[in-house]
Enzyme design. Sequence first.
Site, PDB file in Angstrom:
ATOM      1  N   LYS A 159     -51.650  20.396 -17.137  1.00  0.00           N
ATOM      2  CA  LYS A 159     -52.465  20.534 -15.921  1.00  0.00           C
ATOM      3  C   LYS A 159     -51.937  19.591 -14.860  1.00  0.00           C
ATOM      4  O   LYS A 159     -51.790  18.391 -15.088  1.00  0.00           O
ATOM      5  CB  LYS A 159     -53.937  20.190 -16.210  1.00  0.00           C
ATOM      6  CG  LYS A 159     -54.863  20.538 -15.049  1.00  0.00           C
ATOM      7  CD  LYS A 159     -55.111  22.031 -15.007  1.00  0.00           C
ATOM      8  CE  LYS A 159     -55.865  22.449 -13.745  1.00  0.00           C
ATOM      9  NZ  LYS A 159     -54.957  22.556 -12.580  1.00  0.00           N
TER      10      LYS A 159
ATOM     11  N   GLN B 294     -50.026  12.008 -14.188  1.00  0.00           N
ATOM     12  CA  GLN B 294     -51.053  13.018 -14.440  1.00  0.00           C
ATOM     13  C   GLN B 294     -51.586  12.949 -15.870  1.00  0.00           C
ATOM     14  O   GLN B 294     -52.762  13.244 -16.115  1.00  0.00           O
ATOM     15  CB  GLN B 294     -50.483  14.412 -14.169  1.00  0.00           C
ATOM     16  CG  GLN B 294     -51.521  15.493 -13.994  1.00  0.00           C
ATOM     17  CD  GLN B 294     -52.141  15.482 -12.605  1.00  0.00           C
ATOM     18  OE1 GLN B 294     -51.453  15.330 -11.613  1.00  0.00           O
ATOM     19  NE2 GLN B 294     -53.454  15.662 -12.541  1.00  0.00           N
TER      20      GLN B 294
ATOM     21  N   LYS C 250     -54.273  10.222 -15.815  1.00  0.00           N
ATOM     22  CA  LYS C 250     -55.356  10.630 -14.921  1.00  0.00           C
ATOM     23  C   LYS C 250     -56.246  11.661 -15.604  1.00  0.00           C
ATOM     24  O   LYS C 250     -57.479  11.542 -15.612  1.00  0.00           O
ATOM     25  CB  LYS C 250     -54.783  11.204 -13.624  1.00  0.00           C
ATOM     26  CG  LYS C 250     -55.831  11.705 -12.636  1.00  0.00           C
ATOM     27  CD  LYS C 250     -55.186  12.471 -11.494  1.00  0.00           C
ATOM     28  CE  LYS C 250     -54.197  11.639 -10.736  1.00  0.00           C
ATOM     29  NZ  LYS C 250     -53.689  12.348  -9.529  1.00  0.00           N
TER      30      LYS C 250
ATOM     31  N   LYS D 206     -46.561  18.785 -13.893  1.00  0.00           N
ATOM     32  CA  LYS D 206     -46.369  18.848 -12.442  1.00  0.00           C
ATOM     33  C   LYS D 206     -45.226  19.801 -12.151  1.00  0.00           C
ATOM     34  O   LYS D 206     -44.319  19.985 -12.987  1.00  0.00           O
ATOM     35  CB  LYS D 206     -46.034  17.468 -11.874  1.00  0.00           C
ATOM     36  CG  LYS D 206     -46.453  17.291 -10.424  1.00  0.00           C
ATOM     37  CD  LYS D 206     -47.962  17.158 -10.269  1.00  0.00           C
ATOM     38  CE  LYS D 206     -48.349  16.926  -8.807  1.00  0.00           C
ATOM     39  NZ  LYS D 206     -49.803  16.711  -8.663  1.00  0.00           N
TER      40      LYS D 206
ATOM     41  N   ASP E 282     -50.910  20.994  -4.333  1.00  0.00           N
ATOM     42  CA  ASP E 282     -50.521  19.618  -4.023  1.00  0.00           C
ATOM     43  C   ASP E 282     -49.974  19.652  -2.598  1.00  0.00           C
ATOM     44  O   ASP E 282     -50.285  20.579  -1.844  1.00  0.00           O
ATOM     45  CB  ASP E 282     -49.476  19.113  -5.038  1.00  0.00           C
ATOM     46  CG  ASP E 282     -49.261  17.607  -4.985  1.00  0.00           C
ATOM     47  OD1 ASP E 282     -50.078  16.875  -5.568  1.00  0.00           O
ATOM     48  OD2 ASP E 282     -48.297  17.153  -4.338  1.00  0.00           O
TER      49      ASP E 282
ATOM     50  N   THR F 251     -61.245  15.842  -4.514  1.00  0.00           N
ATOM     51  CA  THR F 251     -60.453  14.613  -4.569  1.00  0.00           C
ATOM     52  C   THR F 251     -60.993  13.576  -3.597  1.00  0.00           C
ATOM     53  O   THR F 251     -61.165  12.405  -3.961  1.00  0.00           O
ATOM     54  CB  THR F 251     -58.976  14.904  -4.262  1.00  0.00           C
ATOM     55  OG1 THR F 251     -58.509  15.954  -5.107  1.00  0.00           O
ATOM     56  CG2 THR F 251     -58.128  13.665  -4.490  1.00  0.00           C
TER      57      THR F 251
ATOM     58  N   SER G 123     -60.870  20.818 -10.987  1.00  0.00           N
ATOM     59  CA  SER G 123     -59.992  21.900 -11.439  1.00  0.00           C
ATOM     60  C   SER G 123     -60.319  22.271 -12.883  1.00  0.00           C
ATOM     61  O   SER G 123     -60.338  23.450 -13.255  1.00  0.00           O
ATOM     62  CB  SER G 123     -58.514  21.474 -11.341  1.00  0.00           C
ATOM     63  OG  SER G 123     -58.022  21.629 -10.034  1.00  0.00           O
TER      64      SER G 123
END
Length: 535
Positions: A173, A194, A197, A209, A249, A293, A469
């Site tokens: 993800k 990521q 996170k 990513k 992004d 975000t 998400s």
Amino acid sequence: MRIMPSRINHVVLLLLYTVRVGASTSHKIEHSTIQTQLSKDNQPTDITKTNTNCVGDDTNMAPRDLAQTALVPNKQENQQQQQQHDKFPFLKDLRVKYSHQPIFLQAVEEMALSLEPIFADENKGEFYKQAFVAMAEPERTISFRVPWMDDGGRQRFNRGWRVEFSSVLGPYKGGLRFHPTVNDGVLKFLGFEQIFKNALTGLPLGGGKGGSDFDPKGKSEGEVRRFCESFMTELFRYLHPSTDVPAGDIGVGGREIGYMYGQYKRITAKYGEGVLTGKSMLFGGSEFRPEATGYGLIYITKIAVEKRLGRTLEGSCCAVSGSGNVAQFAAKKLMEFGAKVMTFSDSNGVLVFDDGMTEDDWDSIVEAKNVHRMRLRDIEDKVTGRYIPNESPWTLTDDTTPFHLAFPCATQNEIDGKGAELLLSKGVLGVFEGANLPTTIKGQEVFRSRPDVIYIPGKAANAGGVGVSGLEMAQNAQRLQWEPEEVDDKLQKMMGEIYEQMEAASGEGGTLEEGANRAGFLKVTRAMEELGWLY
């Protein structure tokens, strides 16, 4: 040694050709050098259309040469990284293999600094080192050519990547970034961040990513659509709700997600599959995904300010960089909580609001960026702020505007050591990263030298986006759409739980930055061990 006549003829012809070509093209040497450098930096084939300005991106660029400054640490910081090598000799092989990816190595080194006490554990220190090295290597990297046609009927080519970094906790993800500075090193840095996170969100999400060195800026709607369709034609075979679920992004917003999802449906004839997040509400999107975000960033800020500083956000002077999705909704939520938004920026300069941004200012900026894709300099006469070209909130040395809280929401490495020192001189009490790795090594050292200043890294502070998400994926699986209040409540709860994880993992005398890194790392390590992937 005898040289055959035929060999002599070939040599003479080659020399004559070289002299002729050199004489006829000497005026093009500078252009060729630039083109070669762009090739090294993974720029698009058509360099005449390259533009690093990112109007309307999820996170807009800081006013600096992104390719030269934001992506690569400067010489002083490289020296500091070299000094850290003695601390972590077990990373030597990684440094050698990926010396050409400095931004990725920067992310690895910074994570390692927070984990130093864990690596020194008498019982499991070596095990944790082994785990860290394993995590720093992607499970796989997919690269591919992306052909597309411009409006003039000419075929163009760009490069595309998907770094499927870690599936330990769930499907890969992480977002897709379209920008001329994208390369495999940049995507590895983002994918590495990521992992941790996503671990902090508490949702079953792995880390990944992807993206391309394609630049949507300056392209027509048709060109962007054709590129997105071609990109998905190459990527679709690797996507599945249980395998890999990209999102947006920089350079990839709702428009681009829509075009890619449309191509996925056209190719596969599968409908309702949650293979992308950030979709329109018309075909499986979630409430509060665009705001997530920015809102999440302020929710965790509010908790930290109340607990660590014993005050509220009301009346706080806040410096915000960027003017894309994250910055926009962070500013909106700050104003709702009574804070003053003092700055907003893009790659050309900064707007300074001496009395704080107004709601009318916010409306004008959002319309300019999201609808008309304008620069901030073009709307100075429509807002109450004053525009300063070629500056960012972190370079306003001659400006007396006070900053209590800082929110870097533009791009990586936007706050360097001087910028961090400037913030301290302006009385900053907390730094909360809306972008990924927006603070350089030197900047982080400056903040760490002041334990009274709150510093929450992006992997915790901006986790609300990927968190929602994940909630969008859950709604897709249920074939439902939740009410806005339900999504917002879950987002607030998620950010509160992330803060609790940071505090618990920081230990006595530790910082929230250390707590965020340790909590994410230990969770992934335990999962790898229980899966039998690490022993």
